[in-house]
Design a protein around this motif. Sequence first.
Motif, PDB file in Angstrom:
ATOM      1  N   ALA A   4       0.752  -1.175  -0.005  1.00 62.27           N
ATOM      2  CA  ALA A   4      -0.235   0.018   0.129  1.00 62.27           C
ATOM      3  C   ALA A   4       1.027   1.411  -0.078  1.00 62.27           C
ATOM      4  O   ALA A   4       1.673   1.344   0.689  1.00 62.27           O
ATOM      5  N   THR A   5       0.551   2.226  -0.899  1.00 65.34           N
ATOM      6  CA  THR A   5       1.328   3.462  -0.972  1.00 65.34           C
ATOM      7  C   THR A   5       0.224   4.665  -0.830  1.00 65.34           C
ATOM      8  O   THR A   5      -0.883   4.735  -0.793  1.00 65.34           O
ATOM      9  N   THR A   6       0.757   5.654  -0.845  1.00 60.40           N
ATOM     10  CA  THR A   6      -0.064   6.945  -0.860  1.00 60.40           C
ATOM     11  C   THR A   6      -1.000   7.275  -2.164  1.00 60.40           C
ATOM     12  O   THR A   6      -2.029   7.637  -1.974  1.00 60.40           O
ATOM     13  N   ASP A   7      -0.388   6.535  -3.130  1.00 61.05           N
ATOM     14  CA  ASP A   7      -1.063   6.675  -4.362  1.00 61.05           C
ATOM     15  C   ASP A   7      -1.994   5.355  -4.353  1.00 61.05           C
ATOM     16  O   ASP A   7      -2.792   5.049  -5.735  1.00 61.05           O
ATOM     17  N   GLY A   8      -2.114   4.438  -3.505  1.00 59.47           N
ATOM     18  CA  GLY A   8      -2.841   3.351  -3.688  1.00 59.47           C
ATOM     19  C   GLY A   8      -2.056   1.976  -3.570  1.00 59.47           C
ATOM     20  O   GLY A   8      -1.289   1.929  -2.501  1.00 59.47           O
ATOM     21  N   GLU A   9      -1.883   1.031  -4.565  1.00 60.27           N
ATOM     22  CA  GLU A   9      -1.341  -0.120  -4.434  1.00 60.27           C
ATOM     23  C   GLU A   9      -0.386  -0.307  -5.423  1.00 60.27           C
ATOM     24  O   GLU A   9      -0.445   0.124  -6.364  1.00 60.27           O
ATOM     25  N   THR A  10       0.846  -0.902  -5.002  1.00 54.82           N
ATOM     26  CA  THR A  10       2.037  -1.107  -6.048  1.00 54.82           C
ATOM     27  C   THR A  10       2.411  -2.558  -5.852  1.00 54.82           C
ATOM     28  O   THR A  10       2.695  -3.087  -4.407  1.00 54.82           O
ATOM     29  N   LYS A  11       3.089  -2.984  -6.770  1.00 53.73           N
ATOM     30  CA  LYS A  11       3.707  -4.531  -6.729  1.00 53.73           C
ATOM     31  C   LYS A  11       5.279  -4.220  -6.963  1.00 53.73           C
ATOM     32  O   LYS A  11       5.769  -3.532  -7.715  1.00 53.73           O
ATOM     33  N   VAL A  12       5.762  -4.964  -5.948  1.00 53.53           N
ATOM     34  CA  VAL A  12       7.217  -5.271  -5.921  1.00 53.53           C
ATOM     35  C   VAL A  12       7.765  -6.541  -5.955  1.00 53.53           C
ATOM     36  O   VAL A  12       7.088  -7.347  -5.575  1.00 53.53           O
ATOM     37  N   ALA A  13       8.981  -6.634  -6.177  1.00 55.52           N
ATOM     38  CA  ALA A  13       9.688  -8.092  -5.991  1.00 55.52           C
ATOM     39  C   ALA A  13       9.597  -8.475  -4.629  1.00 55.52           C
ATOM     40  O   ALA A  13       9.967  -7.767  -3.674  1.00 55.52           O
TER      41      ALA A  13
END
Length: 407
Positions: free
Chosen positions: A310-319
């Motif tokens: 979860a980030t301030t801009d929503g969700e992001t995928k990481v390794a």
Amino acid sequence: MYGTTIKSLIESHGASGFYHKVVDLLNEKKLTPDDFSYSELADACGVLSRLRTLPESQPIFDDAMASPSGVSALLQESSPGVNSHLFRVVTGELIGRKVIEGYEDDAGFIGDKLVTVVQSGVRNSRIAGFRALAGPTEVSEGHPYEESTFEEKFVTSQESKQGRILSINEELISFDQTGEIHRRAMALGYYLRQERERTIVRAVTDADAASGKFVFRPSGTGQALYQADGSNRNLIGSDNTTSTDFAYAIPLVDWTDIEEVLNYRATEVRDDRIDGDQRPILAPARQILVPEALRGTARSIVQSTEIQMATTDGETKVANPVHNMLEVLSSPFIDEQGGSARSDWYLGDFRRQFVWTEIWPVQTFLQRSDSAAAFDRDVVLRVKARYFGGLSAVDTVFVTKVSGEDS
């Protein structure tokens, strides 16, 4: 194999030659024990009608299937009852191989991944080690080097003998139920292996320390491996008074829980040098051991290639930072302990910490039943399988136990 073929082979090779020919063909995998019929073998040896009168026997062979010197004497043409002896030693060879086959069926077993096997000729032996040495010091030109100080330490091993006996009754041979004999022989080997597996898993998790059965015996004195107060620097839990920053439970949920335990191992686990300040130990974690209740969670955490954050801009995928970092091992012998054991988990390099001292590897023996069993239950032969070994923790710092719930 057919009885007439066996008879002709015995006639052409003699008893001793036939036995060694059978062993050679089995070793070369040109034949398997399933290619034989015990009824036809008994008939060819002329003992089918008098199975229960076979003489008492000594052990036939060990785990390597090596024939002892006594076999050759038994199968000499001048030996009384040579055909009875031939039936016994060949039967012992075949059934023993099926016992070993069952023992070696290790699907789902993890015990050998948790220990280093060490051959031992004595029980309750000393396993020696040394305290860590201080590091090198700067040496000025023309000045002597400082002498290192080290101190011997040791733990003691503890072994036990485990075994089972399988009785084979007259009907199984007379009615040519070779497949059933082999099924039971394989089951004997399999359950012996399962007993060893349970012994290893319970020892690695120190499940029996509360009842005085210790796996960690420094200087010959048993103590709990995972001390509740964290004094062995191998436990994260609410009662930890040694590492107060880790005095709480860590349920296994996601990759951050593994990172937290790795942080504990990097900052709290120290060597035991007595010459200089103790330092962190470079001991990479290789495995994670969990109850079956956490197997799916552990595999998902370790095998996932990506994680969502979860980030301030929503969700992001990481390794996934722990992708394939650890081998996931699980066992129902942890779940059976009940209570908090179903949520606890372990991280580390198990083979560096745990040693299986093996006095006798798995061995098989064949013997005629005692008279009471022969009379009461028509028992013809009994098969015994056994091993003699035990597990010891040689150190405390290479595996960390993590409490999954508050005590």
